[in-house]
Design an enzyme around this catalytic site. Structure first.
Site, short mmCIF file in Angstrom:
data_model
loop_
_atom_site.label_atom_id
_atom_site.label_comp_id
_atom_site.label_asym_id
_atom_site.label_seq_id
_atom_site.Cartn_x
_atom_site.Cartn_y
_atom_site.Cartn_z
N HIS A 156 16.20 48.55 -21.53
CA HIS A 156 15.04 48.66 -20.57
C HIS A 156 14.63 50.25 -20.61
O HIS A 156 15.51 51.07 -20.17
CB HIS A 156 15.01 48.16 -19.14
CG HIS A 156 15.17 46.64 -19.19
ND1 HIS A 156 14.02 46.07 -20.08
CD2 HIS A 156 15.39 45.65 -18.30
CE1 HIS A 156 14.17 44.69 -19.82
NE2 HIS A 156 14.98 44.41 -18.80
N LYS A 550 8.71 42.64 -6.72
CA LYS A 550 7.14 43.12 -6.74
C LYS A 550 6.15 41.98 -6.26
O LYS A 550 5.34 42.27 -5.89
CB LYS A 550 6.99 43.44 -8.34
CG LYS A 550 5.69 44.14 -8.54
CD LYS A 550 5.44 44.64 -9.87
CE LYS A 550 5.36 43.60 -10.88
NZ LYS A 550 4.16 42.84 -11.27
#
Length: 883
Positions: A156, A550
C-alpha cells in the site's frame, strides 16, 4: 542546523528544559548529525542557505514555545512568504533531511536501549511463564507449540521515501553504529568523513520519485528487508525463547521453541484496484522471493557445513547419515567426490556441503540434483542432527544447524506465501462472461490466468507458497463460491484446479454487520464444506480497518470491529471451526494503527486462540523490520501478546469488561456516528475536503504502483481509498480520521467516573483513548486553522475545530492527564522536539497550496506543485506517519 537560545513556555519550561530530559546519548547523536547537516548545507548552498534555514527554525520554535504568540507566528509566515521558489524548495529539503537524520538517531538510540535493557515483562519467555503459572506446564507447552504469528507485507502506497533515500539513510545508520565503537581518533575521523559524504548524498538526492514504482520494484524493496534482517532475526528470536525455556540445558538438549512465525505477502499478488498487478507479475514475484530465500539457505548451509569439521574418529556418522551419504553419491557422484576430497574424514561436513550443492541446483532448476520440496531438505538436516546427537555432539546438533532448520520451517523455498486479492465485483463479471461461453474480455482472460499461475506456483514451490485468495468487499457467500468456480473453469476441472483457501474480507460497516450471516451461508455450500473437510476445519476471515473507519468514523468502526470479531469467534466455536482472524490494519490511527501488541491483548475472547495475522503496510515495514534489534523486539512482542491474549485470565477480563460497559459503548456509538455523519454528509463536504487538504495533490506523488482511487471524481468520497483519506488529514496536521466523533461520544456519556473506570479496566477503551492521545500529539490547532482557512466554509471549519477541542478536553479528563502523552514521556519528548520543525514544513506547504488554489490552471510541473510535493515528504518524515 544547531541549537539556539529559545523563549520559555507559559509553564516556565523551555525547549532546552525538555531537551535536558532526553537521554544524553540521543541528544548527542541528534546534535552531531544536525551539525554535519549544517556543514553540508553551507558547502552546497553557501552560508546564506544555512542562515535562511536557521532563521525559519528560530521563528517556528519561537511560535511553538510562545504558545499564544501571534506575532511569532506571523513572523514565521512572513519569512516563508519572502523566500523565492528555489530557496523555498531548498529550505523544505533541508528540514526533510533533518527529520531523516533525527529519525535515524532515535532508531539508533532505541536499539541502544533495547540492547541494554534485555527481556522485560512483555517478553515471550515471560508470557510463557505466566501461562505455566495459570494452566500448568503441559497445557502451556501445547499452546506454545500451536502459536502462530503471521505478518503480511503489503505494498500500500504509504512509504513516502524513495528507495535511494532509504538506502542512504541505512548507510548513515551503519556509520553511526561504527562511530559508537570507534576505538581511536583516526577511525573516528574517518567515520565522520564518511558520514559527511553520505549526508551530502542525502541532500543531493531528489526526494521525489520521477516515476511510480512497478509492482516488481515493490517486491524487490521488500526483499531488502528479508535479506538484511528477517532471515537472521527470526531464528534469533526462537533461540532467545529456547534459551530461557531450557535454562542450563540450552544447546545440549533438543530445542523446545517452535518455529512460530510465517511470512506472507500481498506484493505482486494484490490486484484489487491495481491494473499493474497481472498474472505474469504474480509469477515473477514468487520467483524473485524464491530466489532470495534459496540464496540465503544455500549460503547458510555452506557456512555451517564448512565449520562442521568434526573428525570421524571422535564423531562418527550413524547409520542414517551413512545411508544419506550413499544416496547423495548415487545422485551426483562428481559432486560427492569433489566435496569428499576436501573433507575425507568429516562425514557430517561432507553431507551438509552436498546439501548446499542441492540447494544451488534447486535455485537454478537443475534436475535431478534439485530438491523437489522443502520437506526433503528438512529430512536431510534432521538426519545430520540425529547423527550428531548419536555421536554425542549435542551442541553442534542444536546450535547453528538448528537455526537453519528453523529458517527452513519458517520460510520454506517460497520465503513468503504470496496471497492473491481481487474485488468481488471483478469475479462476478468474469463469471458471467465465462458462463456465457462467448468471447472473453481482456479482464476476464486475466482473471482466469491468475488461477493457472497459482496452480503452477503450487506445483513448483509447494501448496504453502500460494493458496490464500482474499475476496475484497465480500457481500454474500456466492462471492466465495465464485472464486472456486472460476478456478475450476480456468484449469478445466476441480481436480486440476489449485487448492485454495478463499478468504472473505469484510471491510465496510455494512459488511461487518453481515459477516456471520454470510459465513453461515457459506458453511452450507459444497466448496466450503469440501475445503474444511480437507484442511482440518480451518478457516480464515479478514477484517478491514480502513474502510469501516471512513464509513462511520473511528469510534463506531472500533466497536463494530470488536463486535464482529466476537460474533465470528462465537460462530466458529459453535461450528467447531479453527478460526484465524486476519487484521487489515494500517500504520495510522485512522486505519487501525497504534501499538499492535496492545491491540492484540484487547481482542474479544476466542478471537485469537494463539493465532494472529496482520498486515504490515508501507512505512510500517521498515519501521518494524528495517533494523535487526527492533525487528526481533517487534516479533517477540507480537508473539507474546498473541499467547497472552489467548489465556483464560485475559479472555475472562475482556469478556467481563465488554459486558460491563456495553451500555457505554452503545451510547458512544450513537453519538459518534451522529457527529461523524454531520460532517461528512454535509453538502459540499467532498469539495471542501479536497480544498482544505492536499488530497488531490497526494495523488500526484509516485508513492506506489497502486492508484489512489478506484475511479472517482472529487464530487464523491465513496470510492476514495482510505489511504489518501488518512494521508490528507495527516498532512493538514488535523488527523481527523483518527479521532473525529470521540469527543461527542464521551460527552454524551458524561459520567467521568464511569469513563475512568472503563479506561482502567476495559482494554479496548484504554487502547482507543491512548491511540487518540497519540493522534492528538501530532495535531496542531494553529496550523489546522490555516489549512481549514483555505476554503470559505466556516461552518465546516468551526465544526472540526469544536470537535477537536471537545475531544481533547474529554480525552484528558478520562485519562487524568494534564496534557496528551503525559504517561508516555519518551514519546512525548520526541513529538515535542520535532513539532516546531514540522510546523516549518507545514507553513511551506500552506504557501504552496495557496498558490495552487489561486491558480486558474493547475500545472503539476509548476513551482508550487513541486514545493508541495517536497513538503509532503518532509511532513511524513517529521510525523513518522503517512497513511
Amino acid at each position: 542546523m544547531t541549537d539556539t537560545e529559545t523563549p520559555r513556555r507559559p509553564d516556565g519550561t523551555s525547549r532546552d528544559d525538555v531537551r535536558g530530559e532526553v537521554d544524553a546519548a540521543l541528544r548527542a547523536d541528534v546534535s552531531f548529525l544536525g551539525s554535519l547537516l549544517g556543514r553540508v548545507l553551507t558547502e552546497a548552498g553557501g552560508p546564506e542557505l544555512l542562515a535562511d534555514v536557521e532563521a525559519l527554525r528560530a521563528a517556528v520554535i519561537g511560535a511553538y514555545e510562545g504558545d499564544t504568540d501571534e506575532v511569532a507566528r506571523a513572523r514565521a509566515r512572513d519569512l516563508v512568504e519572502s523566500l523565492d521558489h528555489e530557496r523555498a524548495e531548498q529550505v523544505a529539503r533541508a528540514f526533510t533531511c533533518y527529520f531523516h537524520l533525527s529519525n535515524l538517531a532515535e532508531e539508533h538510540h532505541r536499539v541502544r536501549v533495547l540492547t541494554r535493557r534485555g527481556s522485560g515483562p512483555d517478553s515471550l519467555p515471560a508470557a510463557v511463564e505466566r501461562l505455566v503459572d495459570e494452566l500448568g506446564a503441559d497445557e502451556a507447552s501445547r499452546r506454545l507449540a500451536e502459536l502462530r504469528f503471521q505478518p503480511v507485507f503489503t505494498a500500500h502506497p504509504t512509504e513516502a521515501r524513495r528507495r535511494a533515500v532509504a538506502s542512504t539513510i541505512r548507510r548513515i545508520s551503519d556509520l553511526l553504529a561504527e562511530r559508537d565503537i570507534s576505538a581511536n581518533e583516526v577511525t573516528g575521523a574517518e567515520t565522520q568523513r564518511r558520514l559527511l559524504e553520505e549526508i551530502d548524498t542525502l541532500w543531493r538526492t531528489s526526494p521525489l520519485r520521477t516515476t511510480r514504482p512497478t509492482p516488481l520494484d515493490e517486491v524487490r524493496t521488500a526483499m531488502n528487508v528479508f535479506d538484511q534482517t528477517l532471515f537472521e532475526v527470526v531464528p534469533t528470536v526462537y533461540r532467545l525463547l529456547d534459551d530461557r525455556l531450557q535454562g542450563d540445558g540450552a544447546g545440549r538438549e533438543p530445542v523446545r521453541a517452535p518455529a512460530f512465525m510465517r511470512l506472507s505477502s500481498w506484493i505482486g499478488g494484490d490486484r484489487d484496484g491495481n491494473p499493474h498487478v497481472t498474472a505474469e507479475v504474480t509469477r515473477a514475484a514468487a520467483e524473485i522471493a524464491s530466489e532470495h530465500v534459496l540464496i540465503g539457505l544455500q549460503r547458510a548451509t555452506t557456512r555451517i557445513g564448512s565449520t562442521l569439521t568434526l573428525d570421524e574418529a571422535d564423531t562418527p556418522g550413524d547409520e542414517g547419515l551413512v545411508a544419506l551419504a550413499e544416496q547423495q553419491r548415487q545422485l551426483e557422484p562428481d559432486v560427492a567426490s569433489r566435496i569428499g576430497i576436501r573433507s575425507p574424514n568429516e562425514s557430517h561436513r561432507r553431507v551438509l556441503l552436498f546439501v548446499a550443492a542441492r540447494l544451488e541446483a534447486t535455485r537454478l532448476g537443475q534436475e535431478p540434483l534439485a530438491y523437489g520440496r522443502p520437506d526433503e531438505l528438512l529430512d536431510d538436516l534432521r538426519t545430520v542432527q540425529r547423527s550428531l546427537r548419536a555421536a554425542g555432539a549435542d551442541r553442534a546438533a542444536n546450535g547453528e544447524l538448528q537455526n537453519l532448520v528453523w529458517q527452513v520451517e519458517t520460510f520454506g523455498f517460497h520465503l513468503a506465501e504470496l496471497e492473491v486479492r481481487q474485488h468481488s465485483q471483478v469475479h462476478r463479471t468474469a463469471l458471467e462472461e465465462a458462463r456465457a461461453s462467448g468471447e472473453l474480455s481482456p479482464t476476464t482472460v486475466e482473471v482466469l490466468e491468475v488461477f493457472r499461475v497459482v496452480a503452477e506456483l503450487q506445483q513448483r514451490f509447494g501448496r504453502q507458497a500460494a493458496s490464500r485468495y482474499i475476496v475484497s468487499f465480500t457481500q454474500s457467500s456466492a462471492d466465495l463460491a465464485n472464486v472456486v468456480e472460476l478456478a475450476e473453469l480456468a484449469l478445466g476441472s476441480a481436480e486440476a484446479a489449485p487448492v485454495l483457501d478463499v478468504i472473505p474480507l469484510f471491510e465496510t460497516f455494512a459488511d461487518l454487520e453481515a459477516s456471520t450471516r454470510i459465513l453461515e451461508e457459506a458453511l452450507q455450500t459444497e466448496p466450503v464444506q469440501r475445503r474444511l473437510a480437507a484442511n482440518g476445519r480451518r478457516l480464515e476471515v479478514m477484517l478491514g480497518y480502513s474502510d469501516s473507519s471512513k464509513d462511520v468514523g473511528p469510534v463506531s468502526a472500533s466497536f463494530a470491529l470488536y463486535d464482529a470479531q466476537a460474533r465470528i469467534a462465537e460462530w466458529a466455536e459453535r461450528n467447531e471451526i479453527v478460526l484465524t482472524l486476519f487484521h487489515g490494519r494500517g500504520g495510522s490511527m485512522g486505519r487501525g494503527g497504534g501499538p499492535a501488541h496492545e491491540a492484540v491483548r484487547a481482542q474479544p475472547p476466542g478471537s485469537v486462540e494463539g493465532r494472529f495475522k496482520i498486515t504490515e503496510q508501507g512505512e510500517v515495514i521498515l519501521a518494524h523490520y528495517g533494523n535487526k534489534t527492533i525487528a526481533a523486539r517487534h516479533i517477540e512482542q507480537m508473539a507474546a501478546a498473541t499467547l497472552q491474549a489467548s489465556s483464560p485470565a485475559t479472555a475472562a477480563r475482556n469478556a467481563a469488561a465488554a459486558e460491563r460497559f456495553a451500555p457505554l459503548a452503545s451510547a458512544m456509538d450513537a453519538a459518534s456516528k451522529e457527529a461523524f455523519f454531520g460532517l461528512v454528509k454535509a453538502d459540499g463536504f467532498a469539495q471542501w475536503f479536497a480544498t482544505v487538504t492536499p488530497m488531490e495533490e497526494v495523488g500526484l506523488l509516485a508513492l506506489g504502483s497502486r492508484p489512489a482511487r478506484r475511479g472517482l471524481s472529487v464530487e464523491s468520497l465513496e470510492d476514495l481509498r482510505a489511504i489518501p483519506w488518512v494521508f490528507a488529514w495527516t498532512q493538514a496536521r488535523i488527523n481527523l480520521a483518527g479521532w473525529y466523533g470521540l469527543g461527542s461520544a464521551l460527552a454524551a456519556v458524561g459520567d467521568v467516573d464511569l469513563l475512568r473506570e472503563a479506561y482502567a479496566s476495559w482494554p479496548l477503551f484504554t487502547t482507543m483513548i491512548k491511540n487518540v492521545e497519540l493522534s492528538f500529539a501530532k495535531t496542531d490547532d494553529h496550523i489546522a486553522r490555516e489549512y481549514l482557512g483555505l476554503a470559505e466554509r466556516t461552518d465546516l471549519a468551526d465544526r472540526v475545530l469544536a470537535e477537536m477541542a471537545l475531544t481533547r478536553e474529554w480525552v484528558l479528563r478520562v485519562s487524568g492527564h494534564a496534557e496528551v502523552l503525559e504517561g508516555r514521556p519518551v514519546l512525548k519528548r520526541s513529538v515535542r522536539l520535532r513539532s516546531p520543525y514540522v510546523d516549518a514544513l507545514s507553513l511551506l506547504q500552506l504557501r504552496a497550496l495557496r498558490g495552487i488554489r489561486r491558480a486558474v490552471e493547475k500545472d503539476p510541473a509548476d513551482a508550487d506543485h513541486r514545493l508541495l510535493l517536497l513538503t509532503v515528504n518532509g511532513i511524513a518524515a517529521g510525523l513518522q506517519n503517512t497513511g
